[in-house]
Design a protein around this motif. Structure first.
Motif, PDB file in Angstrom:
ATOM      1  N   LEU A 197       0.834  -1.202   0.000  1.00 37.26           N
ATOM      2  CA  LEU A 197       0.000   0.000   0.000  1.00 37.26           C
ATOM      3  C   LEU A 197       0.870   1.254   0.000  1.00 37.26           C
ATOM      4  O   LEU A 197       1.925   1.283   0.661  1.00 37.26           O
ATOM      5  CB  LEU A 197      -0.895   0.063   1.239  1.00 37.26           C
ATOM      6  CG  LEU A 197      -2.099  -0.846   1.382  1.00 37.26           C
ATOM      7  CD1 LEU A 197      -1.687  -2.304   1.553  1.00 37.26           C
ATOM      8  CD2 LEU A 197      -2.940  -0.405   2.568  1.00 37.26           C
ATOM      9  N   MET A 198       0.426   2.273  -0.713  1.00 37.05           N
ATOM     10  CA  MET A 198       0.971   3.624  -0.599  1.00 37.05           C
ATOM     11  C   MET A 198      -0.207   4.541  -0.296  1.00 37.05           C
ATOM     12  O   MET A 198      -1.244   4.460  -0.966  1.00 37.05           O
ATOM     13  CB  MET A 198       1.653   4.066  -1.891  1.00 37.05           C
ATOM     14  CG  MET A 198       2.940   3.333  -2.203  1.00 37.05           C
ATOM     15  SD  MET A 198       4.319   3.839  -1.129  1.00 37.05           S
ATOM     16  CE  MET A 198       4.652   5.480  -1.738  1.00 37.05           C
ATOM     17  N   LEU A 199      -0.080   5.400   0.706  1.00 32.98           N
ATOM     18  CA  LEU A 199      -1.175   6.311   1.025  1.00 32.98           C
ATOM     19  C   LEU A 199      -0.648   7.624   1.575  1.00 32.98           C
ATOM     20  O   LEU A 199       0.473   7.690   2.100  1.00 32.98           O
ATOM     21  CB  LEU A 199      -2.141   5.680   2.030  1.00 32.98           C
ATOM     22  CG  LEU A 199      -1.653   5.390   3.445  1.00 32.98           C
ATOM     23  CD1 LEU A 199      -2.827   5.403   4.415  1.00 32.98           C
ATOM     24  CD2 LEU A 199      -0.977   4.021   3.509  1.00 32.98           C
ATOM     25  N   ASP A 200      -1.433   8.664   1.420  1.00 34.66           N
ATOM     26  CA  ASP A 200      -1.101   9.947   2.033  1.00 34.66           C
ATOM     27  C   ASP A 200      -2.375  10.655   2.461  1.00 34.66           C
ATOM     28  O   ASP A 200      -3.489  10.227   2.146  1.00 34.66           O
ATOM     29  CB  ASP A 200      -0.235  10.818   1.114  1.00 34.66           C
ATOM     30  CG  ASP A 200      -0.962  11.259  -0.145  1.00 34.66           C
ATOM     31  OD1 ASP A 200      -2.203  11.151  -0.195  1.00 34.66           O
ATOM     32  OD2 ASP A 200      -0.292  11.718  -1.092  1.00 34.66           O
ATOM     33  N   ILE A 201      -2.201  11.739   3.221  1.00 34.45           N
ATOM     34  CA  ILE A 201      -3.332  12.494   3.771  1.00 34.45           C
ATOM     35  C   ILE A 201      -3.735  13.559   2.757  1.00 34.45           C
ATOM     36  O   ILE A 201      -2.892  14.310   2.267  1.00 34.45           O
ATOM     37  CB  ILE A 201      -2.939  13.142   5.112  1.00 34.45           C
ATOM     38  CG1 ILE A 201      -2.554  12.058   6.126  1.00 34.45           C
ATOM     39  CG2 ILE A 201      -4.085  13.994   5.654  1.00 34.45           C
ATOM     40  CD1 ILE A 201      -1.937  12.601   7.391  1.00 34.45           C
ATOM     41  N   ASP A 202      -5.010  13.615   2.467  1.00 34.44           N
ATOM     42  CA  ASP A 202      -5.504  14.597   1.508  1.00 34.44           C
ATOM     43  C   ASP A 202      -5.391  16.011   2.077  1.00 34.44           C
ATOM     44  O   ASP A 202      -5.812  16.262   3.219  1.00 34.44           O
ATOM     45  CB  ASP A 202      -6.969  14.305   1.150  1.00 34.44           C
ATOM     46  CG  ASP A 202      -7.137  12.946   0.491  1.00 34.44           C
ATOM     47  OD1 ASP A 202      -6.203  12.529  -0.225  1.00 34.44           O
ATOM     48  OD2 ASP A 202      -8.187  12.301   0.694  1.00 34.44           O
ATOM     49  N   ASP A 203      -4.821  16.918   1.263  1.00 38.84           N
ATOM     50  CA  ASP A 203      -4.719  18.342   1.630  1.00 38.84           C
ATOM     51  C   ASP A 203      -4.007  18.544   2.974  1.00 38.84           C
ATOM     52  O   ASP A 203      -4.395  19.396   3.788  1.00 38.84           O
ATOM     53  CB  ASP A 203      -6.113  18.984   1.690  1.00 38.84           C
ATOM     54  CG  ASP A 203      -6.870  18.819   0.379  1.00 38.84           C
ATOM     55  OD1 ASP A 203      -6.264  19.047  -0.681  1.00 38.84           O
ATOM     56  OD2 ASP A 203      -8.066  18.462   0.416  1.00 38.84           O
ATOM     57  N   PHE A 204      -2.944  17.772   3.203  1.00 40.18           N
ATOM     58  CA  PHE A 204      -2.239  17.865   4.490  1.00 40.18           C
ATOM     59  C   PHE A 204      -1.569  19.225   4.664  1.00 40.18           C
ATOM     60  O   PHE A 204      -1.527  19.762   5.769  1.00 40.18           O
ATOM     61  CB  PHE A 204      -1.199  16.751   4.583  1.00 40.18           C
ATOM     62  CG  PHE A 204      -0.456  16.727   5.892  1.00 40.18           C
ATOM     63  CD1 PHE A 204      -1.114  16.424   7.073  1.00 40.18           C
ATOM     64  CD2 PHE A 204       0.900  17.031   5.946  1.00 40.18           C
ATOM     65  CE1 PHE A 204      -0.441  16.413   8.292  1.00 40.18           C
ATOM     66  CE2 PHE A 204       1.578  17.019   7.153  1.00 40.18           C
ATOM     67  CZ  PHE A 204       0.907  16.712   8.322  1.00 40.18           C
ATOM     68  N   LYS A 205      -1.062  19.792   3.587  1.00 43.09           N
ATOM     69  CA  LYS A 205      -0.409  21.106   3.680  1.00 43.09           C
ATOM     70  C   LYS A 205      -1.402  22.170   4.140  1.00 43.09           C
ATOM     71  O   LYS A 205      -1.057  23.073   4.911  1.00 43.09           O
ATOM     72  CB  LYS A 205       0.220  21.503   2.350  1.00 43.09           C
ATOM     73  CG  LYS A 205       1.094  22.756   2.426  1.00 43.09           C
ATOM     74  CD  LYS A 205       1.773  23.049   1.113  1.00 43.09           C
ATOM     75  CE  LYS A 205       2.778  24.196   1.261  1.00 43.09           C
ATOM     76  NZ  LYS A 205       2.180  25.428   1.780  1.00 43.09           N
ATOM     77  N   GLN A 206      -2.628  22.046   3.679  1.00 41.74           N
ATOM     78  CA  GLN A 206      -3.651  22.998   4.102  1.00 41.74           C
ATOM     79  C   GLN A 206      -3.936  22.865   5.596  1.00 41.74           C
ATOM     80  O   GLN A 206      -4.154  23.863   6.287  1.00 41.74           O
ATOM     81  CB  GLN A 206      -4.936  22.774   3.311  1.00 41.74           C
ATOM     82  CG  GLN A 206      -6.040  23.772   3.648  1.00 41.74           C
ATOM     83  CD  GLN A 206      -7.287  23.546   2.828  1.00 41.74           C
ATOM     84  OE1 GLN A 206      -7.226  23.014   1.731  1.00 41.74           O
ATOM     85  NE2 GLN A 206      -8.438  23.936   3.366  1.00 41.74           N
ATOM     86  N   ILE A 207      -3.927  21.628   6.111  1.00 38.88           N
ATOM     87  CA  ILE A 207      -4.115  21.428   7.552  1.00 38.88           C
ATOM     88  C   ILE A 207      -3.011  22.128   8.331  1.00 38.88           C
ATOM     89  O   ILE A 207      -3.266  22.808   9.326  1.00 38.88           O
ATOM     90  CB  ILE A 207      -4.142  19.923   7.883  1.00 38.88           C
ATOM     91  CG1 ILE A 207      -5.366  19.248   7.264  1.00 38.88           C
ATOM     92  CG2 ILE A 207      -4.141  19.692   9.397  1.00 38.88           C
ATOM     93  CD1 ILE A 207      -5.402  17.740   7.411  1.00 38.88           C
TER      94      ILE A 207
END
Length: 394
Positions: A125-135
């Protein structure tokens, strides 16, 4: 709450390590004493009672046993410390998940083990957090760290103890899930994940790409490359989902993703602002043109000057008019045909100047942030000069 759980898990891990060492040391003490007693008995157990034959020799036996046990315990302690140092190098300090090098070692041990080939099958699996920079931009890096820890705990909980999980860097994670059960990937994608900021709960989502091993990939490197391609297909299609790798996915497909939504917003030839319709009308995002129009150096400077509130962008005497228009938009938000709101008002720039602008806004209902107001803003003086310049050329 999740932060307390995270700290408790770290404490339990340390207690488990020290308990195992202590039990082993006590075992060595008992075995050493029993060995000495076998050849040189100085006490006997008769009728449930201990009868000492020679107290001097017994004390010597106990002393020798204690010294041997302390020496062995010291060796165990130094070995445990060495193991902790090596483990720290293989684990991410924030989430305690494996680092990429630790992940590679763990996966290699699993794939090169003695088990048969069928039991080595699984999913990468590869995954990341959506819009993490905005958080990070809106809520701060402390909250961003909390989101990373929250996701790490959720991954461990949903994927199970047999999964090999690592933080690849930033907000990117990868994992190896042994077996044929892909349902856990779906459960992780659909899990309601939230973080806290200023006593409020905010949901966040993740995008996941995965590939089946060894049916679709020949090695770990090949598998992660293909899982990464699947991940970017998810990112291309509205994020917040999961996608298995297919042969039609090529590296060239990533060229279509060269322009991210943030890059598009930052490079639009217009000032752009996004606000949440909570009590404070919190500013969620502003592009570089908007920041410059307000006379601020960067997003941090802009959010500091406005205190993250939409009203602080507007000149005080114009706020009632703008708030009335926004209130009407909120009242009509559920209508099927909703027209954008067009208004003129003055901005309150950082140097105190009133700046007349034309704004066009649209109110939408976002699953994460509730009601959100998207606004484009044109500097009327600059726009008028541009129109005059074009007219003079004609």
């Amino acid at each position: 709450m999740k932060d307390k759980i995270f700290r408790l898990r770290l404490l339990l891990r340390k207690i488990n390590n020290y308990t195992s060492t202590l039990v082993l040391a006590v075992t060595i003490f008992v075995i050493t004493l029993a060995g000495i007693q076998t050849f040189y008995p100085e006490f006997k157990v008769e009728n449930g009672q201990i009868r000492v034959l020679d107290q001097h020799f017994l004390a010597l036996h106990l002393l020798i046993t204690l010294l041997v046990s302390v020496l062995f315990f010291a060796l165990l302690h130094f070995r445990e410390r060495e193991k902790e140092v090596l483990d720290a190098a293989a684990r991410d300090s924030l989430t305690t998940l494996l680092t990429r090098s630790g992940f590679d070692d763990a996966v290699n041990r699993f794939l090169n083990g003695d088990q048969d080939q069928k039991s080595k099958a699984g999913f990468f699996l590869m995954l990341d957090i959506d819009d993490f920079k905005q958080i990070n931009d809106v809520h701060g890096h402390d909250v961003g760290d909390q989101v990373l820890v929250t996701l790490a705990l959720n991954m461990e909980s949903v994927l199970g103890s047999d999964a090999i999980i690592c933080r690849n860097g930033g907000d990117e994670f990868c994992a190896f899930l042994p077996g044929k059960d892909a349902d856990r990937i779906k459960r992780l994608s659909s899990l309601d994940q939230v973080f806290s900021a200023k006593s409020k709960q905010y949901p966040f989502t993740v995008s996941i790409g995965y590939v089946e091993y060894p049916r679709q990939a020949q090695s770990e490197t090949d598998a992660l490359t293909k899982a990464d391609l699947a991940l970017y297909v998810v990112k291309q299609h509205d994020k917040n989902g999961f996608q298995q790798y297919h042969r039609w996915m090529k590296k060239s497909d990533r060229k279509h993703l060269g322009l991210t939504l943030r890059e598009v917003a930052d490079n639009l030839p217009v000032s752009f602002l996004i606000c949440g319709m909570d009590e404070d009308k919190s500013i969620l995002y502003a592009n570089q043109d908007m920041i410059s129009l307000m006379g601020c150096a960067n997003l941090k400077d802009f959010l500091s000057y406005t205190d993250r509130k939409m009203d602080h962008v507007i000149y005080p005497t114009d706020r009632p008019k703008v708030n009335m228009i926004v209130a009407q938009a909120v009242a009509n938000v559920n209508r099927k045909s909703q027209r954008p709101e067009i208004m003129t008002f003055r901005l309150l720039t950082k140097d105190g100047r009133p700046l007349k602008v034309l704004a066009k806004g649209r109110l939408v209902r976002d699953p994460r942030d509730g009601l959100v107001f998207y606004v484009t803003i044109l500097d009327m003086a600059t726009d008028l000069l541009a129109d005059q310049a074009v007219a003079s050329k004609d």
